[in-house]
Design a protein around this motif. Structure first.
Motif, PDB file in Angstrom:
ATOM      1  N   HIS A  77     -41.738  17.148  -0.493  1.00 20.53           N
ATOM      2  CA  HIS A  77     -40.400  17.936  -0.227  1.00 20.53           C
ATOM      3  C   HIS A  77     -39.397  17.770  -1.412  1.00 20.53           C
ATOM      4  N   GLU A  78     -38.780  18.910  -1.943  1.00 23.31           N
ATOM      5  CA  GLU A  78     -38.171  18.998  -2.922  1.00 23.31           C
ATOM      6  C   GLU A  78     -36.834  18.546  -2.497  1.00 23.31           C
ATOM      7  N   ILE A  79     -36.324  18.469  -1.422  1.00 24.92           N
ATOM      8  CA  ILE A  79     -35.175  17.744  -1.064  1.00 24.92           C
ATOM      9  C   ILE A  79     -34.870  16.330  -1.315  1.00 24.92           C
ATOM     10  N   LEU A  80     -35.939  15.818  -1.242  1.00 24.66           N
ATOM     11  CA  LEU A  80     -36.126  14.243  -1.578  1.00 24.66           C
ATOM     12  C   LEU A  80     -36.057  13.775  -3.016  1.00 24.66           C
ATOM     13  N   ARG A  81     -35.865  14.980  -4.081  1.00 27.70           N
ATOM     14  CA  ARG A  81     -35.911  14.824  -5.333  1.00 27.70           C
ATOM     15  C   ARG A  81     -34.953  15.674  -6.039  1.00 27.70           C
ATOM     16  N   THR A  82     -33.822  15.764  -5.000  1.00 26.86           N
ATOM     17  CA  THR A  82     -32.382  16.719  -5.293  1.00 26.86           C
ATOM     18  C   THR A  82     -31.373  15.716  -5.621  1.00 26.86           C
ATOM     19  N   GLY A  83     -30.593  16.433  -6.707  1.00 24.12           N
ATOM     20  CA  GLY A  83     -29.386  16.006  -7.212  1.00 24.12           C
ATOM     21  C   GLY A  83     -28.353  17.174  -7.222  1.00 24.12           C
ATOM     22  N   THR A  88     -20.077  20.722 -11.798  1.00 20.25           N
ATOM     23  CA  THR A  88     -19.223  21.060 -12.836  1.00 20.25           C
ATOM     24  C   THR A  88     -19.769  21.841 -14.055  1.00 20.25           C
ATOM     25  N   GLU A  89     -20.850  21.625 -14.489  1.00 21.35           N
ATOM     26  CA  GLU A  89     -21.408  22.151 -15.749  1.00 21.35           C
ATOM     27  C   GLU A  89     -22.022  23.700 -15.739  1.00 21.35           C
ATOM     28  N   HIS A  90     -21.821  24.246 -14.525  1.00 20.15           N
ATOM     29  CA  HIS A  90     -22.332  25.631 -14.481  1.00 20.15           C
ATOM     30  C   HIS A  90     -21.329  26.402 -13.695  1.00 20.15           C
ATOM     31  N   ASP A  91     -21.522  27.885 -13.739  1.00 21.02           N
ATOM     32  CA  ASP A  91     -20.531  28.620 -13.352  1.00 21.02           C
ATOM     33  C   ASP A  91     -20.435  28.497 -11.820  1.00 21.02           C
ATOM     34  N   THR A  92     -21.533  28.110 -11.129  1.00 19.66           N
ATOM     35  CA  THR A  92     -21.315  27.868  -9.606  1.00 19.66           C
ATOM     36  C   THR A  92     -22.188  26.533  -9.301  1.00 19.66           C
ATOM     37  N   PRO A  93     -21.698  25.848  -8.472  1.00 16.30           N
ATOM     38  CA  PRO A  93     -22.594  24.438  -7.811  1.00 16.30           C
ATOM     39  C   PRO A  93     -23.710  24.700  -7.825  1.00 16.30           C
ATOM     40  N   VAL A  94     -24.890  23.826  -8.692  1.00 11.99           N
ATOM     41  CA  VAL A  94     -26.090  24.135  -8.350  1.00 11.99           C
ATOM     42  C   VAL A  94     -26.933  22.774  -7.796  1.00 11.99           C
ATOM     43  N   GLN A  95     -28.211  22.906  -7.064  1.00 10.25           N
ATOM     44  CA  GLN A  95     -28.636  21.899  -6.576  1.00 10.25           C
ATOM     45  C   GLN A  95     -29.819  21.715  -7.480  1.00 10.25           C
ATOM     46  N   ILE A  96     -29.956  20.791  -8.297  1.00  9.44           N
ATOM     47  CA  ILE A  96     -31.236  20.360  -9.137  1.00  9.44           C
ATOM     48  C   ILE A  96     -32.408  19.324  -8.384  1.00  9.44           C
ATOM     49  N   VAL A  97     -33.453  19.995  -8.467  1.00  5.22           N
ATOM     50  CA  VAL A  97     -34.748  19.561  -8.204  1.00  5.22           C
ATOM     51  C   VAL A  97     -35.570  18.897  -9.359  1.00  5.22           C
ATOM     52  N   TYR A  98     -35.575  17.498  -9.356  1.00  3.16           N
ATOM     53  CA  TYR A  98     -36.325  16.920 -10.342  1.00  3.16           C
ATOM     54  C   TYR A  98     -37.754  16.873 -10.016  1.00  3.16           C
ATOM     55  N   LYS A  99     -38.615  16.871 -11.236  1.00  3.24           N
ATOM     56  CA  LYS A  99     -40.137  16.846 -10.987  1.00  3.24           C
ATOM     57  C   LYS A  99     -40.444  15.502 -10.361  1.00  3.24           C
ATOM     58  N   LYS A 100     -39.969  14.343 -10.931  1.00  2.56           N
ATOM     59  CA  LYS A 100     -40.339  13.009 -10.508  1.00  2.56           C
ATOM     60  C   LYS A 100     -38.816  12.270 -10.456  1.00  2.56           C
TER      61      LYS A 100
END
Length: 217
Positions: free
Chosen positions: A48-54, A58-70
């Motif tokens: 589940h990607e949501i369990l690897r999410t931050g 601030t650093e992009h034109d629109t707020p983003v959800q970042i999924v980490y591989k680990k």
């Protein structure tokens, strides 16, 4: 949009535990193995990607959800076996109070942590702490069920594997963005809601402070 609202409220009142969820559940097993439980948890983190999410607001034109591989699996096992029930409850309440003071940085994945309190042979109190922006009530119930079933599956088969998701959250987000920009969809809702009146807040609200100001609208 709902996630964004939660995240912005979190930023404004970060030290007040806004959208900092603490979920307790009692689970009974014929045999409890902490190491196997962590293995089950890791399998779900991989799935589940949501369990690897931050989140990066601030650093992009629109707020983003970042999924980490680990990500590191945030898990702690505390053994309270041999203590009286009242003492166990007291210690768990103290733990919850201390945990509440640990604010979550929305940019640092994972936005959750878990603790198992061993109460007696085969009985644990499971504490799941997460940011509400990654998990709602329905999702938590589904997550808890899958974690339990995965643990039981590993007990009977050390090579137990999880089925892949038929649809990911990323695909849902893409479909939502496409629908939001689809003129036919917009026209449908305009027709469907024609005649309904917009509900107004009873008071003007200062968006900077959240305080009520002025007269009724």
């Amino acid at each position: 949009p709902i996630q964004k609202g939660m995240l912005f409220a979190n930023i404004r009142k970060n030290k007040q535990g806004v959208y900092h969820d603490q979920i307790l559940r009692f689970v009974e097993y014929n045999e409890y193995n902490p190491e196997l439980f962590v293995k089950a948890l890791k399998l779900l983190v991989e799935k589940h990607e949501i369990l690897r999410t931050g989140f990066n607001l601030t650093e992009h034109d629109t707020p983003v959800q970042i999924v980490y591989k680990k990500v590191d699996v945030s898990f702690e096992n505390i053994n309270f076996e041999g203590k009286a029930k009242d003492e166990q409850e007291k210690l768990i309440r103290q733990y919850l109070e201390e945990d509440w003071k640990k604010s979550m940085s929305i940019s640092q994945a994972p936005l959750w942590r878990m603790t198992n309190f061993q109460l007696k042979e085969g009985l644990i109190c499971n504490l799941f702490v997460c940011h509400h922006a990654i998990m709602d009530g329905w999702s938590d119930a589904s997550f808890a069920t899958e974690l339990n079933n995965t643990y039981l599956g590993l007990r009977s088969d050390s090579e137990f594997k999880l089925e892949k998701l038929k649809c990911t959250y990323k695909e849902y987000v893409i479909n939502t963005l496409v629908a939001d920009s689809n003129e036919k969809v917009k026209e449908f809702w305009k027709r469907d809601l024609n005649g309904y009146l917009r509900s107004n807040f009873p008071y003007n609200i200062n968006l900077n402070t959240g305080n009520l100001i002025g007269e009724r609208t």
